[in-house]
Scaffold this motif. Structure first.
Motif, PDB file in Angstrom:
ATOM      1  N   ASP A   1       4.177  10.865   8.172  1.00  0.00           N
ATOM      2  CA  ASP A   1       2.970  10.798   7.348  1.00  0.00           C
ATOM      3  C   ASP A   1       3.301  10.514   5.886  1.00  0.00           C
ATOM      4  O   ASP A   1       2.626   9.706   5.235  1.00  0.00           O
ATOM      5  N   VAL A   2       4.329  11.170   5.361  1.00  0.00           N
ATOM      6  CA  VAL A   2       4.687  10.977   3.948  1.00  0.00           C
ATOM      7  C   VAL A   2       5.089   9.534   3.688  1.00  0.00           C
ATOM      8  O   VAL A   2       4.651   8.912   2.704  1.00  0.00           O
ATOM      9  N   VAL A   3       5.934   8.968   4.563  1.00  0.00           N
ATOM     10  CA  VAL A   3       6.419   7.600   4.348  1.00  0.00           C
ATOM     11  C   VAL A   3       5.288   6.594   4.531  1.00  0.00           C
ATOM     12  O   VAL A   3       5.137   5.651   3.739  1.00  0.00           O
ATOM     13  N   LYS A   4       4.463   6.772   5.559  1.00  0.00           N
ATOM     14  CA  LYS A   4       3.340   5.857   5.768  1.00  0.00           C
ATOM     15  C   LYS A   4       2.368   5.904   4.582  1.00  0.00           C
ATOM     16  O   LYS A   4       1.907   4.859   4.108  1.00  0.00           O
ATOM     17  N   THR A   5       2.080   7.097   4.116  1.00  0.00           N
ATOM     18  CA  THR A   5       1.152   7.234   2.990  1.00  0.00           C
ATOM     19  C   THR A   5       1.690   6.535   1.750  1.00  0.00           C
ATOM     20  O   THR A   5       0.947   5.859   1.016  1.00  0.00           O
ATOM     21  N   TRP A   6       2.995   6.684   1.523  1.00  0.00           N
ATOM     22  CA  TRP A   6       3.615   6.015   0.366  1.00  0.00           C
ATOM     23  C   TRP A   6       3.502   4.497   0.491  1.00  0.00           C
ATOM     24  O   TRP A   6       3.154   3.808  -0.465  1.00  0.00           O
ATOM     25  N   LEU A   7       3.799   3.973   1.674  1.00  0.00           N
ATOM     26  CA  LEU A   7       3.745   2.528   1.865  1.00  0.00           C
ATOM     27  C   LEU A   7       2.324   1.998   1.674  1.00  0.00           C
ATOM     28  O   LEU A   7       2.107   0.978   1.003  1.00  0.00           O
ATOM     29  N   VAL A   8       1.350   2.682   2.256  1.00  0.00           N
ATOM     30  CA  VAL A   8      -0.043   2.230   2.132  1.00  0.00           C
ATOM     31  C   VAL A   8      -0.510   2.312   0.685  1.00  0.00           C
ATOM     32  O   VAL A   8      -1.156   1.396   0.167  1.00  0.00           O
ATOM     33  N   SER A   9      -0.160   3.387   0.008  1.00  0.00           N
ATOM     34  CA  SER A   9      -0.566   3.531  -1.394  1.00  0.00           C
ATOM     35  C   SER A   9       0.111   2.513  -2.292  1.00  0.00           C
ATOM     36  O   SER A   9      -0.356   2.254  -3.407  1.00  0.00           O
ATOM     37  N   SER A  10       1.211   1.924  -1.789  1.00  0.00           N
ATOM     38  CA  SER A  10       1.926   0.903  -2.557  1.00  0.00           C
ATOM     39  C   SER A  10       1.422  -0.496  -2.259  1.00  0.00           C
ATOM     40  O   SER A  10       2.006  -1.485  -2.738  1.00  0.00           O
ATOM     41  N   GLY A  11       0.388  -0.624  -1.444  1.00  0.00           N
ATOM     42  CA  GLY A  11      -0.212  -1.913  -1.182  1.00  0.00           C
ATOM     43  C   GLY A  11       0.120  -2.526   0.154  1.00  0.00           C
ATOM     44  O   GLY A  11      -0.220  -3.692   0.413  1.00  0.00           O
ATOM     45  N   ILE A  12       0.800  -1.784   1.038  1.00  0.00           N
ATOM     46  CA  ILE A  12       1.138  -2.299   2.367  1.00  0.00           C
ATOM     47  C   ILE A  12      -0.001  -1.945   3.323  1.00  0.00           C
ATOM     48  O   ILE A  12      -0.313  -0.763   3.521  1.00  0.00           O
ATOM     49  N   ALA A  13      -0.617  -2.959   3.923  1.00  0.00           N
ATOM     50  CA  ALA A  13      -1.726  -2.710   4.842  1.00  0.00           C
ATOM     51  C   ALA A  13      -1.237  -1.931   6.056  1.00  0.00           C
ATOM     52  O   ALA A  13      -0.144  -2.193   6.576  1.00  0.00           O
ATOM     53  N   PRO A  14      -2.008  -0.946   6.536  1.00  0.00           N
ATOM     54  CA  PRO A  14      -1.567  -0.111   7.665  1.00  0.00           C
ATOM     55  C   PRO A  14      -1.182  -0.911   8.903  1.00  0.00           C
ATOM     56  O   PRO A  14      -0.251  -0.531   9.616  1.00  0.00           O
ATOM     57  N   GLU A  15      -1.879  -2.034   9.158  1.00  0.00           N
ATOM     58  CA  GLU A  15      -1.582  -2.795  10.369  1.00  0.00           C
ATOM     59  C   GLU A  15      -0.224  -3.498  10.302  1.00  0.00           C
ATOM     60  O   GLU A  15       0.277  -3.991  11.315  1.00  0.00           O
ATOM     61  N   ARG A  16       0.379  -3.560   9.135  1.00  0.00           N
ATOM     62  CA  ARG A  16       1.709  -4.171   9.003  1.00  0.00           C
ATOM     63  C   ARG A  16       2.831  -3.174   9.315  1.00  0.00           C
ATOM     64  O   ARG A  16       3.989  -3.565   9.448  1.00  0.00           O
ATOM     65  N   ILE A  17       2.493  -1.916   9.433  1.00  0.00           N
ATOM     66  CA  ILE A  17       3.505  -0.872   9.618  1.00  0.00           C
ATOM     67  C   ILE A  17       3.682  -0.577  11.096  1.00  0.00           C
ATOM     68  O   ILE A  17       2.709  -0.299  11.804  1.00  0.00           O
ATOM     69  N   ARG A  18       4.922  -0.659  11.571  1.00  0.00           N
ATOM     70  CA  ARG A  18       5.233  -0.367  12.968  1.00  0.00           C
ATOM     71  C   ARG A  18       6.151   0.850  13.029  1.00  0.00           C
ATOM     72  O   ARG A  18       7.092   0.966  12.234  1.00  0.00           O
TER      73      ARG A  18
END
Length: 642
Positions: free
Chosen positions: A103-120
């Motif tokens: 959760d922490v890493v995903k939240t950081w990535l999304v808050s940095s402008g990475i769209a959730p659907e790009r994260i695997r």
């Protein structure tokens, strides 16, 4: 690895670029490059901001601080749970990161402008993968990517260091591609030397009947009379008391890793078998193709065929009728690295799930012309009970995070019942090619004075194999010496890994009883780090059939598959008795009661870096480890374990 094309790994942009968010505060440096590239590399340019990088975020695993404890509970002979190996599912469940980390890493990535659907997210939840533009990656990691050009033409991307937000850092072990530079794995040193007709000793006939003539097949007479000059299977059987014929061939497994374009030639195998193992003529190793690997024959020379010919000519001869599995790794275009064969035996380690590093490993599918464009080989074979790998890289070329995460994977294989063997290197205390470390800059140099240990041999969860030789003028019935002909047995002390508890008594005895005459600027003399090798076998004067001729070769590359063959036979005896495989070997062989199963080597050194290196002594030493096995005794003692 050998003869690979090195290229920039950034992909063509595919519409993923976006405006980079403002630089965020509270970043801390997470990794710095382990060693600067040699002077043969120069910075060419900043990497274009719109190129795409295949980013891999290795998440902090649960229970990783208990790896040694868990492994020893399964592998130490005094443990009540010795031999109770874990299933792959057990291992995944034990080490998968917690939900908070994800959760922490995903939240950081999304808050940095990475769209959730790009994260695997990987199946074992150990890795997060996404494709990012260079601009995005530089912003996420507070770094800059540059292109380095080698004087011979190839290019490589890298950053000097990268940072992570302070609150995110505890949840990420490493990020790829970043600081890992072009230090691909290389096989141990093998120096071919054409066999020449000899006059023999005391009028005795030569065992070698000369070069191939008039289309005739060369021949060598198997004999124990010249093992100080020509090693052949009969010499090894006599040296190590090998007199066992496997019976559990349908249950037992023995794998040897090869990295394309290294491959055996079928005609070479048959030429060797005709002389030394007639029953094997026409036999081939069982191929497991990893990421497009196959036994290529279009390129034929010692550099292409020497390693694989050596491995299979001796491994197959020694364990017959047991089949040997060839883990042929990588295609002809991109090649492969250590992580690629680990992917193949453990699906949770795969690239799609994270895992591989483009500057070290092959990234598949490979869309280059002629490349393997099929799906990545992920969990395509159960881990063999024994795996021998005659390749390595200088430890200084791997960052601690990269080395530690890979090392932990070897521990997991041990938990599942696999013995992992690595050759310890062929340049004594120096690194590949005789390179040592500049004590001031930390860079590799031919003029360096600091010892340069070998990875993965420095990983405490593999069994590192050094080299010995039959001394000139001696027979197989007299003590061997450390290898000092053409090669010197790799050995020493890690600059990354702490000393495992199983070897503490043996290593501290060596350091106290036979203190090396070197300072802390020459090697890690703290007395608290992993020491290697663990064990040894002959690595000098091997006769191999190579490209239609017999030649002599040298190296721990020969020693490792020989040890692997002996452990495979021990596993056969255990399977016949209804027991499991040995698995991680080190905690067993370092116990005092197993000392009688080894021939202690007390003559020779492993010179390098302008020194005589370390010395062999009574007991363990950083040249030949615990010594060479007496298989009959070792097998009996291993069979007595639960």
């Amino acid at each position: 690895m050998m003869l690979l094309s090195w290229s920039v790994v950034a992909l063509a942009v595919g519409g993923l670029a976006s405006a980079a968010p403002a630089r965020r505060a509270n970043y801390v440096v997470h990794e710095k490059r382990a060693a600067e590239p040699s002077s043969a590399w120069t910075v060419s340019r900043r990497l274009e901001s719109d190129k795409i990088l295949p980013m891999r975020f290795g998440l902090t695993q649960r229970n990783i601080d208990r790896v040694e404890e868990i492994l020893l509970s399964i592998s130490h002979p005094d443990s009540p749970t010795y031999g109770k190996h874990l299933s792959p599912e057990d291992v995944i469940e034990m080490f998968k990161p917690g939900s908070e980390t994800i959760d922490v890493v995903k939240t950081w990535l999304v808050s940095s402008g990475i769209a959730p659907e790009r994260i695997r997210i990987s199946g074992n939840k150990g890795w997060i993968e996404l494709n990012a533009t260079v601009a995005e990656a530089e912003d996420l990691l507070n770094t800059e990517y540059h292109v380095y050009e080698h004087e011979s033409g190839p290019e490589q991307i890298s950053c000097h260091s990268y940072s992570l937000p302070e609150h995110v850092q505890p949840h990420i072990e490493l990020v790829k591609p970043t600081v890992h530079f072009n230090h691909r794995i290389t096989p141990g040193k093998r120096v071919p030397e054409k066999l020449k007709k000899r006059t023999g000793k005391l009028g005795a006939p030569s065992p070698y009947n000369g070069p191939k003539t008039n289309g005739e097949t060369p021949s060598v007479t198997p004999t124990l009379d010249y093992c100080d000059e020509y090693i052949m299977p009969a010499c090894l059987r006599a040296l190590y008391n090998i007199s066992y014929t496997p019976t559990q061939t349908g249950k037992n497994t023995y794998g040897v890793v090869e990295f394309t374009p290294q491959s055996y030639l079928a005609t070479d195998l048959d030429m060797f078998f005709s002389n030394f193992s007639p029953s094997l003529v026409g036999s081939r190793p069982t191929l497991v193709s990893i990421d497009g690997g196959y036994p290529q024959s279009q390129n034929q020379s010692f550099d292409y065929n020497g390693e694989s010919d050596l491995d299979f000519e001796y491994a197959m001869s020694l364990v017959y009728p047991q089949k040997v599995t060839l883990l042929q790794t990588g295609d002809m275009v991109e090649g492969a690295g250590f992580d690629n064969w680990l992917d193949a035996v453990d699906a949770s380690y795969c690239t799609y799930d994270g895992g591989d590093v483009p500057s070290q490993d092959g990234i598949y599918p490979d869309t280059s012309p002629g490349g393997y464009d099929g799906p990545e080989s992920c969990g395509v074979i159960a881990p063999p009970y024994v795996v021998s790998t005659s390749y390595g890289q200088d430890e200084v070329s791997a960052t601690p995070a990269y080395a530690i995460r890979q090392c932990n994977e070897y521990a997991k294989l041990g938990m599942m019942g696999t013995t992992v063997l690595y050759a310890s290197g062929d340049y004594g205390v120096a690194g590949f090619g005789g390179y040592c470390i500049n004590a001031t800059t930390g860079e590799e140099s031919l003029n360096g004075t600091r010892f340069n240990p070998d990875f993965p041999s420095t990983c405490p969860y593999v069994t590192s194999v050094g080299a010995t030789q039959v001394s000139p003028g001696y027979t197989v019935y007299e003590p061997e010496s450390a290898a000092e002909t053409v090669i010197y047995s790799g050995g020493g002390f890690s600059n990354i890994f702490a000393m495992p508890s199983y070897q503490a008594t043996a290593v501290k005895h060596y350091l106290e009883a036979y203190p090396p005459p070197y300072t802390a600027t020459q090697y890690n003399n703290s007395g608290n780090v992993r020491a290697f090798p663990d064990i040894a076998a002959n690595g000098v004067n091997y006769i191999i059939a190579i490209d239609g001729e017999f030649e002599l070769v040298y190296g721990t590359s020969a020693s490792s598959p020989v040890i692997g063959s002996m452990i495979t036979m021990a596993n056969d005896a255990r399977l016949a008795a209804g027991k499991g495989s040995v698995g991680f070997l080190n905690p067993v062989i370092y116990t005092p009661q197993f000392a009688s199963a080894f021939h202690d080597i007390t003559n020779g050194t492993n010179q390098g870096c302008g020194t005589t290196g370390f010395t062999t002594e009574v007991g363990w030493d950083p040249v030949t480890g615990l010594g060479t096995p007496d298989l009959t005794i070792l097998m009996r003692m291993l069979l007595d374990l639960s």
